[in-house]
Each structure stands twice: as C-alpha cells, then as structure tokens.
Design a protein around this motif. Structure first.
Motif, PDB file in Angstrom:
ATOM      1  N   UNK A   1      -5.121   2.468  -9.503  1.00  0.00           N
ATOM      2  CA  UNK A   1      -4.993   1.272 -10.341  1.00  0.00           C
ATOM      3  C   UNK A   1      -6.314   0.891 -11.011  1.00  0.00           C
TER       4      UNK A   1
ATOM      5  N   UNK B   1       1.317  -0.781   2.837  1.00  0.00           N
ATOM      6  CA  UNK B   1       0.755  -1.505   1.694  1.00  0.00           C
ATOM      7  C   UNK B   1       0.664  -2.994   2.012  1.00  0.00           C
TER       8      UNK B   1
ATOM      9  N   UNK C   1      -2.656  -5.414   1.741  1.00  0.00           N
ATOM     10  CA  UNK C   1      -2.638  -6.542   0.804  1.00  0.00           C
ATOM     11  C   UNK C   1      -2.895  -7.851   1.541  1.00  0.00           C
TER      12      UNK C   1
ATOM     13  N   UNK D   1      -6.566  -8.104   2.553  1.00  0.00           N
ATOM     14  CA  UNK D   1      -7.311  -8.320   1.309  1.00  0.00           C
ATOM     15  C   UNK D   1      -7.234  -9.793   0.886  1.00  0.00           C
ATOM     16  N   UNK D   2      -6.042 -10.337   0.968  1.00  0.00           N
ATOM     17  CA  UNK D   2      -5.886 -11.725   0.535  1.00  0.00           C
ATOM     18  C   UNK D   2      -6.686 -12.660   1.439  1.00  0.00           C
TER      19      UNK D   2
ATOM     20  N   UNK E   1      -9.106  -3.402  -4.226  1.00  0.00           N
ATOM     21  CA  UNK E   1      -7.906  -2.971  -3.498  1.00  0.00           C
ATOM     22  C   UNK E   1      -7.214  -1.950  -4.373  1.00  0.00           C
TER      23      UNK E   1
ATOM     24  N   UNK F   1      -4.632   2.072  -4.450  1.00  0.00           N
ATOM     25  CA  UNK F   1      -3.841   3.125  -3.814  1.00  0.00           C
ATOM     26  C   UNK F   1      -4.439   4.465  -4.235  1.00  0.00           C
TER      27      UNK F   1
ATOM     28  N   UNK G   1      -2.898   3.571   0.972  1.00  0.00           N
ATOM     29  CA  UNK G   1      -3.148   2.151   0.672  1.00  0.00           C
ATOM     30  C   UNK G   1      -4.465   1.754   1.308  1.00  0.00           C
TER      31      UNK G   1
ATOM     32  N   UNK H   1       9.332  -9.118   5.480  1.00  0.00           N
ATOM     33  CA  UNK H   1       8.934  -8.263   4.367  1.00  0.00           C
ATOM     34  C   UNK H   1      10.163  -7.574   3.768  1.00  0.00           C
TER      35      UNK H   1
ATOM     36  N   UNK I   1       7.686  -3.934  -3.237  1.00  0.00           N
ATOM     37  CA  UNK I   1       6.303  -4.396  -3.110  1.00  0.00           C
ATOM     38  C   UNK I   1       5.336  -3.297  -3.543  1.00  0.00           C
ATOM     39  N   UNK I   2       5.642  -2.059  -3.146  1.00  0.00           N
ATOM     40  CA  UNK I   2       4.748  -0.940  -3.460  1.00  0.00           C
ATOM     41  C   UNK I   2       4.634  -0.685  -4.963  1.00  0.00           C
TER      42      UNK I   2
ATOM     43  N   UNK J   1      -1.660  -3.709  -6.591  1.00  0.00           N
ATOM     44  CA  UNK J   1      -2.112  -4.173  -5.272  1.00  0.00           C
ATOM     45  C   UNK J   1      -2.504  -5.645  -5.244  1.00  0.00           C
ATOM     46  N   UNK J   2      -3.119  -6.148  -6.297  1.00  0.00           N
ATOM     47  CA  UNK J   2      -3.544  -7.547  -6.258  1.00  0.00           C
ATOM     48  C   UNK J   2      -2.344  -8.490  -6.227  1.00  0.00           C
TER      49      UNK J   2
ATOM     50  N   UNK K   1       0.506  -7.650  -4.783  1.00  0.00           N
ATOM     51  CA  UNK K   1       1.100  -7.515  -3.441  1.00  0.00           C
ATOM     52  C   UNK K   1       0.538  -8.586  -2.515  1.00  0.00           C
ATOM     53  N   UNK K   2      -0.722  -8.930  -2.715  1.00  0.00           N
ATOM     54  CA  UNK K   2      -1.338  -9.958  -1.873  1.00  0.00           C
ATOM     55  C   UNK K   2      -0.552 -11.252  -1.954  1.00  0.00           C
ATOM     56  N   UNK K   3      -0.070 -11.554  -3.163  1.00  0.00           N
ATOM     57  CA  UNK K   3       0.688 -12.800  -3.318  1.00  0.00           C
ATOM     58  C   UNK K   3       2.016 -12.718  -2.581  1.00  0.00           C
TER      59      UNK K   3
ATOM     60  N   UNK L   1       2.480 -10.980   0.090  1.00  0.00           N
ATOM     61  CA  UNK L   1       2.193 -11.086   1.517  1.00  0.00           C
ATOM     62  C   UNK L   1       1.881 -12.525   1.931  1.00  0.00           C
ATOM     63  N   UNK L   2       1.368 -13.295   0.985  1.00  0.00           N
ATOM     64  CA  UNK L   2       1.114 -14.701   1.315  1.00  0.00           C
ATOM     65  C   UNK L   2       2.433 -15.452   1.492  1.00  0.00           C
TER      66      UNK L   2
END
Ligand SMILES: Nc1ncnc2c1ncn2[C@@H]1O[C@H](COP(=O)(O)OP(=O)(O)OP(=O)(O)O)[C@@H](O)[C@H]1O
Lengths: 301, 240
Positions: free
Chosen positions: A19, A57, A61, A64-65, A83, A85, A93, B93, B108-109, B113-114, B116-118, B120-121
């Motif tokens: 990415x 993944x 994530x 990271x958050x 972050x 892949x 990941x 999930x 999700x995949x 990636x950025x 995905x963080x949301x 996961x929150x």
C-alpha cells in the motif's frame, strides 16, 4: 496466533509494502511474543524501525490504532511509522514502529545499583504520567514490556501497546502477577491507579519471588502474602511508597513520581556522589594550597 | 447497536478425555450451530492418555468455533481471560465483516490498512459493550482433585475480568460429573457474577469425564435463557 516455533524471516530479506510502496530490509529478530514476531528493519531510505508481524490483519490494525492514539513527542511507546501488507508469506500483515534500544527490565534489574533502580522506577512512572495525559492506561505493566537502555543514560521505554485501554474500560490484556485484581488490591478496570499498582507489584516481585502455589491461593491469602513481603523486602527505601500505592492511597502517576522523587538517591559505592567528591576535592586542594604556602615560605618555588 | 446484542460462549476446563455419554465433538458442533462458541482449556498431564486428551480438546474447540490451549494449572486463569477476550473479538470481527460485506462488498482485508484500524476500533467498542452469556463447564473427574483450588480461583478471576465490562454479564457454572448417577451438576445458575461460596462448596472431584453431556447441558441452559428455541441462530442475527 503465532507460536514460538514458527519460521522466521531470514535476515537480509526485503519486504515490499503493497500500500505504501515502501520497502524494508530485515536485519534480525528482536523478539517473539504471544501475538506475533518483532523484527529489526531498515526502511529503503535508511530509517531504522521495528516491524511487528501478526497472523491476522485485525490484530495488526488494532495494535497500530493503539500506537496512533498514544503517540506524541514524549510518548513512552515507540512512535508508529507505517502499516502495510506484503506478499511475503511470513509478513502478510505488519506495521513498522520506531526501534527502541536497550534490554528488558527483568534482564537488567539484577545488575542495577540501588540508585539506578530508583532512577528507572522514577522514569517508568514519568512515562505513565505522559501516557495518562492521553486518557489511556498501559495495563500490561511488566518487566518484559519495559526496555531500559543502559548505554543511553538508563533511558526507559515501553513496548507492546496491545494492552493499552481507555480509562474506565475493562482491562483486556494483563499479566497476573502485575495485576492488582489478581492480588485483591484493585478492580481490573483501566485507570491511572491500575498502572501504578502494576508498577508497585512489578518492583516488589523483581526482588521477592512469589510463592509457588500462588494460583491456588485465595485473594485474601495473596494479599496477606503481599503485605508480609513488602515489609520483609530487602531494604530498598521506596518500600513504604510501594506500600502506599498498594493500599490505594496513591491514585495518580504525578503523586507517585513526586513521592519517589522525594527520597534521596541511595549512595552507590562505586560512584561516590558529588558532595563526597566536593569534600575530597576541597581536602585535596586544601592540602595542596597548604603545601604551596609552605613551599613559598621556604622559598622552594 | 440493536436492543441488546449478545455473545454466547461455553468454556470447558478439563484434564482428560471424555469417557461417558455422547461424543463431545458432536456436542460442540451442535452448540456452534446455535451460535454458541466453545472454548477448551486442557490441563497438562502426562502419558498417552494426556495426548489423547489434548487431541480431543482441540477437536472440541475446532467443532465449537473456539480456541484450545493446553496449559499448566497455574496458567488457567490468564488463559481463560485471554481466550474469552480473543474469541469475543473473533465473533465480533465476523459480525463486522459480514456487515462490511453487505454494505460495501468488501472484507476487512480488502480495506487499506489504515482504514482497518477504524474497523478494529468498532470491534473494540462492541467488545466492551456487548452482553455476554458464559457457561463455565468444569471437569470434576477424580484426577482433578488436587487442581480444584486453582480452578476455583481461575473461575473467580475470570469473573473479575468480565464484571467490569460495560456490557451485561450472565455467567453460569456447571461441573461434570454430578452427584450419584448424574452426568452434570449446576453449581450456579446464570448470575451477574461468580458465586464464590457456591464454588467453594460444590466442587468435589469424583468419577469419570462426561464432557459431551456437559456441553449439551450448557447449551440447554443458554437456550432456556434465550426463552425460545429458534433452531440455527448464528451470532449474526442478534446484530441485525
Ligand atoms: N519497538 C521495538 N523496538 C525494539 N524491540 C521491540 C520493539 N517492540 C517489541 N520489541 C521486542 O520484541 C518483543 C516482543 O514484542 P511484543 O511484546 O510487542 O510482542 P507480543 O506478541 O505483544 O508479546 P507479549 O507476549 O508480551 O504480548 C518485546 O519483548 C521486545 O523485546
């Protein structure tokens, strides 16, 4: 889930980020944890980093958050970098963060002088002061998660942000021996006090080994052991402060830091403190000037 | 979130192979078919029997959509909380993934990636707020005798973790085998915390290991509580 026997990425491998378009060269493995593997890496532009690879993944994530939420110039946690892949089967990941120097506290503790131990404890609490300002608790305070750089003036950093939790929420990740609820000392809810109790338990248990049958004891028995251990612990002068923390009368990191700060640093035998140096220095120069006076008087010089 | 989304789980703590009643793997599959995840903690033993026990524990967890860990008695406590947390996260999930799929046609995949963080929150928030129904099924066969205090403390400790969540908790405890000819015994019906006194007095080790009947009983407790028997009901439906 990764287990410790899993295959590791060989050093020298380039990992291509899908990415970000960046590339990282793996230099070696820094550690294997319950959630993944951490590698030392260099980015294509030379920036050193630590790459954490997890099986899912989601976990990547999520961690990271958490790093993103507690970052800041003075954050005790490694700063997040990227972050991404990749197509590498062992780094599908991952995220990359600042590489932190030093060794974990459990490895260095026995080699630290009492004064250094006190300084390290103070730095840990200072790190918590910073973290707590963001509204999050560390929750997984343990010696393995605290890196101390002996070569860099005992610089203290935290690793493994996986347990970081907003104040008021249930703690998700902890280690029983550093967990106040396990010992019957506090609730298992993220707050400043939970972390402080964790530090106090950790500091105590670095010096005193808990009983082997701890897991079959009731909370009352564990507490009783704790109360005994703390008075019997080898004479460190911060014992009374730990006692206060474990009794619940210290509830914020700033107060804890002030209390630790108020006790005089113990004198290290191999490193006489400045007042001693001043005294010996003055004595030496006094002797020297007396000698000079005599020499002058006797017209030797 | 809709009215009250609920996650349903069974946690089996055992030190051996089942030897009475229906196959526990089938029982776990039936549970999972009803949206109930089955986690298994196997306690380390030695010899060939232990090996067979580990394999069965893994098969139960596989069929029950849950996790399996083989641990020393001292680690039961930390493992129980870690497994409950991770499998709740897994379930949520899946739910969020299905939601993403239906709304955006993506997993999700597939997201950057950025972003995905949301996602996961959201999962993190749901995990804190979702209601949890948990049945802890304790193997009290003869070989468990000297591990009872550790298991009891582990269950109490797990309850400490779950009680502080924002979402409601309903936890029931059963042991197997039960008294006399009974396969199972209800140590504590659904309650918002673990009744330590009940646990102290009710845990007595004796007899064989009817793991299958214990899982079936745990499922019936959960279904009874749900108030209606509505066949195959994955976790998905509760969140719709
Ligand atoms: N940013 C970093 N810089 C240097 N070393 C690191 C860094 N992050 C992690 N490590 C090393 O890697 C080890 C494993 O990392 P980490 O604790 O994040 O993994 P984990 O799977 O979360 O482990 P745990 O079992 O503690 O939950 C750490 O103990 C530490 O020694």
């Amino acid at each position: 889930m990764s287990d410790k026997s899993q295959k590791q990425i060989p050093s020298g491998t380039w990992i291509h980020g899908k990415w970000t378009g960046r590339r990282w060269r793996v230099r070696g493995c820094l550690g294997v944890g319950a959630n993944g593997v951490v590698y030392a890496v260099d980015r294509d532009d030379g920036l050193p980093g630590a790459m954490k690879v997890c099986a899912g993944a989601g976990q990547v994530a999520f961690e990271w958050s958490l790093l993103e939420r507690v970052k800041g110039a003075r954050s005790p946690f490694p700063a997040p970098q990227q972050i991404d892949d990749s197509d590498h089967p062992l780094a599908q990941y991952f995220y990359v963060m600042e590489r932190v120097g030093g060794k974990s506290l459990d490895q260095v503790w026995s080699g630290l002088t009492p004064a250094d131990r006190q300084r390290v404890l103070l730095d840990i609490v200072a790190g918590l002061v910073q973290l707590h300002e963001t509204g999050y608790a560390f929750c997984d305070v343990k010696a393995q998660n605290i890196l101390v750089d002996v070569s860099d003036d005992m610089r203290v950093r935290f690793v493994d942000a996986g347990g970081v939790t907003p104040f008021g929420k249930a703690v998700r990740q902890f280690t029983p021996t550093s967990d106040g609820a396990f010992w019957g000392v506090c609730e298992r809810r993220a707050c400043a006090q939970y972390d402080l109790v964790g530090v106090a338990l950790m500091a105590l248990l670095l010096d005193v080994k808990p009983p082997a049958n701890l897991s079959s004891q009731s909370q009352e028995q564990r507490r009783a052991w704790l109360n005994k251990a703390i008075v019997q612990a080898p004479g460190a002068c911060w014992q009374s402060i730990l006692q206060k923390v474990l009794r619940g009368s210290v509830t914020d990191a700033t107060t804890f830091a002030m209390l630790l700060h108020s006790i005089p640093l113990p004198k290290d035998p191999e490193r006489p403190d400045w007042s001693a140096r001043l005294m010996w220095g003055s004595l030496a120069s006094a002797t020297l000037s007396t000698a000079c006076a005599w020499a002058l008087y006797l017209r030797l010089i | 979130m809709s009215k009250e989304a609920t996650i349903r789980q069974i946690l089996v703590i055992t030190d051996g192979c089942s030897n009475i009643g229906p196959d526990p793997v089938d029982a776990a599959r039936r549970a999972y078919g009803r949206g109930i995840v089955v986690n298994v903690i196997g306690i380390v033993g030695d010899g060939e029997a232990a090996q067979k026990g580990y394999e069965e524990a893994q098969s139960i967890a596989d069929a029950g959509g849950g996790m399996c860990r083989i641990v020393q008695p001292a680690d039961i406590s930390a493992t129980a909380q870690m497994m409950t947390h991770q499998t709740m996260q897994m379930t949520l999930q899946q739910v969020v993934n299905q939601e993403l799929m239906s709304v955006m046609g993506k997993t999700t995949e597939d997201l950057p990636p950025t972003e995905r963080s949301r996602v996961m929150q959201v999962v993190e928030k749901l995990e804190e707020e979702v209601a949890l129904q948990l049945v802890v099924a304790l193997d009290m066969s003869a070989s468990m005798r000297d591990k009872i205090p550790t298991v009891r403390e582990a269950v109490r400790d797990l309850s400490l973790s779950l009680q502080v969540r924002t979402g409601s908790l309903a936890v029931a405890v059963l042991s197997f085998p039960g008294k006399g000819e009974e396969m199972t015994k209800l140590v504590q019906p659904f309650s918002d915390k673990v009744d330590v006194a009940a646990l102290e007095s009710a845990l007595v080790a004796r007899g064989g290991t009817p793991t299958g009947p214990a899982i079936d009983y745990a499922v019936s407790l959960i279904i009874e509580r749900r108030g209606e028997v509505d066949g195959f009901d994955g976790p998905r439906r509760d969140f719709a």
